[in-house]
Design an enzyme around this catalytic site. Structure first.
Site, PDB file in Angstrom:
ATOM      1  N   HIS A  82       0.401  18.536  18.385  1.00 31.40           N
ATOM      2  CA  HIS A  82       0.235  17.156  18.843  1.00 31.40           C
ATOM      3  C   HIS A  82       1.082  16.860  20.072  1.00 31.40           C
ATOM      4  O   HIS A  82       0.796  15.910  20.813  1.00 31.40           O
ATOM      5  CB  HIS A  82       0.484  16.151  17.711  1.00 31.40           C
ATOM      6  CG  HIS A  82       1.905  15.964  17.300  1.00 31.40           C
ATOM      7  ND1 HIS A  82       2.481  16.623  16.234  1.00 31.40           N
ATOM      8  CD2 HIS A  82       2.882  15.173  17.796  1.00 31.40           C
ATOM      9  CE1 HIS A  82       3.729  16.243  16.081  1.00 31.40           C
ATOM     10  NE2 HIS A  82       4.003  15.361  17.022  1.00 31.40           N
ATOM     11  N   ASP A 220       0.585  22.765  12.882  1.00 26.72           N
ATOM     12  CA  ASP A 220       0.897  21.901  14.022  1.00 26.72           C
ATOM     13  C   ASP A 220       1.753  22.647  15.050  1.00 26.72           C
ATOM     14  O   ASP A 220       2.959  22.448  15.147  1.00 26.72           O
ATOM     15  CB  ASP A 220       1.610  20.647  13.531  1.00 26.72           C
ATOM     16  CG  ASP A 220       1.545  19.511  14.539  1.00 26.72           C
ATOM     17  OD1 ASP A 220       1.229  19.778  15.711  1.00 26.72           O
ATOM     18  OD2 ASP A 220       1.816  18.358  14.153  1.00 26.72           O
ATOM     19  N   SER A 655       9.517  15.970  17.307  1.00 27.93           N
ATOM     20  CA  SER A 655       8.308  16.770  17.129  1.00 27.93           C
ATOM     21  C   SER A 655       8.385  18.030  17.979  1.00 27.93           C
ATOM     22  O   SER A 655       8.639  17.970  19.176  1.00 27.93           O
ATOM     23  CB  SER A 655       7.075  15.962  17.532  1.00 27.93           C
ATOM     24  OG  SER A 655       6.850  14.919  16.634  1.00 27.93           O
TER      25      SER A 655
END
Length: 737
Positions: A82, A220, A655
């Site tokens: 992402h 991810d 992230s």
């Protein structure tokens, strides 16, 4: 007053061991003893050093919004899918849809430059608190903020002059609500290329349904590379650039994790508000969060309708939709968490203790006696301004053609200035045309036009509520009533069909022949001005209230640190490098419930649903799972682990951060928090708060066994198990590791 320079023996008092986003430069003083007890095998110098290579040199601020880690001596970066989503989308087309189908380069020549993407390496951080604070004594409000900005900018300018290198960036930021100040020096690289990414069915497996949830089965991750000049210096994109040789890169462990294993994370958490007082929490729950969610819900539903109807629109809006949905769901969860954890009541109890401490001493009364009233008055004064800001940013500014009109304002000012030279005008036009090209690449007229109708109606609906009676109504609504019989559809149809900014050809024609008269007469420019002016009428009051809150917060944080001299405090996250450490942990999310600390490929098959776009599993992944062809990436039971959880303290911006074991080896990539602790940015919940991480063995299995990217596997330093080809661990790491 308690400072960051507490002794190691102080650390941990009155604080859960897993809580804290710590500045790496203070690890040796604040955290090291406890980290060693928990399982750290490195020295503090091996984590953060200015003069020698250390873990910090393998951590990058990825694009300014995420974190990445260097995993090879050729500048290869791991980060989240992402985080790379926008870059992947930017080089995808309907014909070559890397976002949907995945992509792994088999050679350097196949790697794809990502326009505008950059990474920054932290070089050093320094405490400049004394230098700033000596200029702020006795100041408050706007005067204090202005002086602080002046001094911080002066320090920044002096350091930049000393460095005399355009590749270095200097930042000076405030900490502990304006009580301390630190300077950061970064080296920036602008030639970043996409190396590989799994299909969207892996990188976003679970979609919005699983977002912020555990158990999780999302792969991810994405892979990029830093390129540099031939002398290993930062350089703009050039075909002559070569892979960057880093000061340090992380070995990648395939030994896996067990419960209670030590785990630390280094990265760039974006923003927390752990010192928010009860009045602030109350406003978050009752005002900001519900309205933010309501507005974004309308946006997402409109986009989804058009994305589902047209593959081209789906690709154009994929990144915008994902980023919008992420914090839509986040604020839903945060509100529930703040209520469930009774955070207002906890904050009120802390403030009561603070006021009791103040009452015990006359000097304290003089310095801190007005804090509670300042904060109460300040938040009351901010209320209408916060509503107006949400309506502006999630209303008018979400109409993409309206924002294009806003972005064009600077060009118009320059282009219509009589003093602008022909050469400067030509350069401005070229830049504006390039920006327009990028805008219309990911713009859909029909989607934006319908969204304008939806948001105009929603904005007025919110204004008509009794609690918002003091907010101004933009003049555009009177025009719609008068000229279009109150029809939002009719107004939008005319505005969009005639506007310069909703059509590529009209935009380019205007840029090539700009006039202020045409710009000012544009209906979408007028709409922007009406909404912006409505906000400005309440903005001044909000700004004055915000200054009162800022002064109150600064004194409150100063006071509570003085009240608890034996407690070590960490500052709120503000996109500067932090270290957090803890353990691999399971948890109990509720009554009669238990969540194990890892998930396996069995869950992929259990969740797979070919009829639900969020749970469609790529055939090649399913085939590999069914065959159990996991190779050296299997655990001791022959299973492939997908994700695991730790109690590390992270937030947005983390992230893509590396999850690192006690030896300094990469074991996973942090990518999410858990639903039960969505209040964590404001109030840490040690029993519930978990960091969700993709297991690096799943990443390697996908790259190696499924998509045959052995060239990338061979480039890494794999440790543990039966290593694949690659450099020996011993040749990379210092002997003391």
């Amino acid at each position: 007053m308690m400072s960051l320079q507490a002794t190691a023996s102080d650390f941990g008092k009155n604080k859960p061991l897993d809580e804290g986003m710590w500045l790496p430069m203070f690890v040796s003083r604040l955290n090291y003893v406890d980290m060693k007890k928990e399982g750290l095998k490195l020295t503090a110098e091996e984590i953060y050093s200015v003069n020698n290579s250390s873990l910090k040199d393998a951590i990058v601020h990825f694009g300014g919004f995420c974190t990445g880690e260097i995993v090879s001596d050729k500048g290869m970066i791991f980060t989240n899918h992402h985080c790379g989503y926008g870059g992947i989308q930017s080089v995808s087309t309907v014909e070559n849809d890397y976002l949907t189908n995945g992509f792994f380069a088999k050679s350097f020549d196949e790697e794809k430059p990502i326009d505008g993407l950059f990474v920054r390496f932290l070089q050093r951080m320094d405490d400049v608190s004394a230098q700033v604070n000596k200029e702020l004594d006795g100041l408050k409000g706007a005067e204090r903020q202005k002086k602080a900005a002046e001094v911080m900018n002066q320090i920044k300018a002096e350091k930049e002059k000393e460095l005399n290198n355009d590749s270095y960036e200097v930042s000076v930021k405030s900490f502990f609500e304006g009580n301390e100040f630190y300077m950061f020096v970064y080296e920036r690289f602008d030639d970043i290329r996409l190396v590989g990414n799994p299909p969207e069915g892996v990188g976003k497996f679970g979609g919005d349904t699983d977002n912020w949830m555990w158990p999780r089965h999302t792969g991810d991750f994405s892979v990029f590379r830093v390129y540099a000049s031939k002398d290993n210096k930062p350089a703009k994109y050039s075909k002559d650039n070569v892979p960057y040789t880093p000061k340090h890169h992380l070995p990648v462990s395939i030994n896996g994790v067990a419960k209670d294993d030590f785990a630390m994370i280094m990265g760039y958490p974006g923003s927390t508000d752990r010192y928010l007082t009860s009045e602030g929490v109350k406003q978050q729950i009752e005002v900001f969060n519900p309205l933010f969610v309501e507005m974004r819900d309308a946006i997402l539903k409109t986009w989804r309708k058009h994305m589902d109807a047209d593959p081209k629109v789906r690709l154009q809006y994929a990144s915008k939709y994902a980023s919008t949905a992420n914090y839509w769901k986040y604020f839903i969860g945060q509100t529930k968490g703040l209520k469930r954890q009774h955070v207002i009541e906890k904050k009120q109890a802390e403030e009561a203790n603070f006021n009791q401490w103040i009452a015990q001493d006359a000097a304290r009364k003089t310095e801190y006696g007005q804090v509670t009233d300042m904060l109460k008055e300040g938040y009351a004064g901010k209320r209408d301004g916060r509503v107006a800001m949400v309506l502006l940013t999630q209303g008018a500014f979400r109409m993409e053609a309206v924002m294009q009109a806003r972005r064009t304002a600077r060009f118009v000012a320059e282009a219509t200035n009589e003093e602008t030279s022909a050469e400067s005008l030509k350069a401005a036009q070229e830049a504006a045309l390039e920006a327009s090209k990028g805008f219309f690449k990911d713009y859909d007229y029909a989607s934006d036009k319908e969204l304008a109708v939806v948001l105009l109606r929603k904005y007025k609906e919110v204004l008509d509520r009794p609690e918002n009676k003091n907010l101004p109504v933009p003049g555009i609504y009177e025009e719609i009533e008068r000229e279009f019989d109150g029809s939002y559809e009719a107004y939008v149809e005319k505005a969009y069909s005639t506007s310069i900014f909703s059509d590529k050809a009209r935009t380019e024609a205007f840029i090539n022949n700009p006039t202020k008269e045409a710009y000012d007469a544009d209906m979408l420019k007028e709409l922007h001005d009406e909404f912006f002016q409505a906000y400005l009428t309440v903005a001044k009051g909000e700004q004055e209230a915000e200054l009162k809150v800022a002064d109150g917060n600064r004194l409150y944080v100063k006071g509570i640190r003085e009240m608890n001299p034996s407690k070590s405090y960490y500052p709120n996250a503000n996109s500067t490098m932090r270290l957090t450490y803890g353990q691999v942990k399971d948890y109990i999310p509720g009554d009669a419930m238990f969540y194990a600390y890892y998930t396996t490929s069995k869950g992929l098959l259990e969740k797979e649903d070919p009829k639900n776009h969020e749970f469609i599993l790529p055939k090649e992944i399913k085939d590999g799972v069914v065959k159990k062809d996991f190779g050296q990436y299997a655990d001791a039971n022959g299973e492939l682990r997908i994700a695991f959880i730790t109690n590390n303290d992270i937030t947005g911006g983390n992230s893509g951060s590396p999850v690192i074991n006690g030896k300094g080896e990469l074991i996973g990539l942090a990518f999410d928090g858990n639903w039960e602790a969505m209040s964590g940015d404001i109030s840490f919940e040690p029993e519930l708060q978990r960091c969700i991480n993709v297991d690096v063995r799943y990443v390697l299995w996908i790259m190696d066994k499924v998509y045959g990217a052995k060239n990338l596997i061979d480039e890494m330093t794999i440790v543990g198990g039966k290593p694949a080809k690659g450099k020996a661990y011993e040749t990379l790491m210092p002997k003391k590791y």
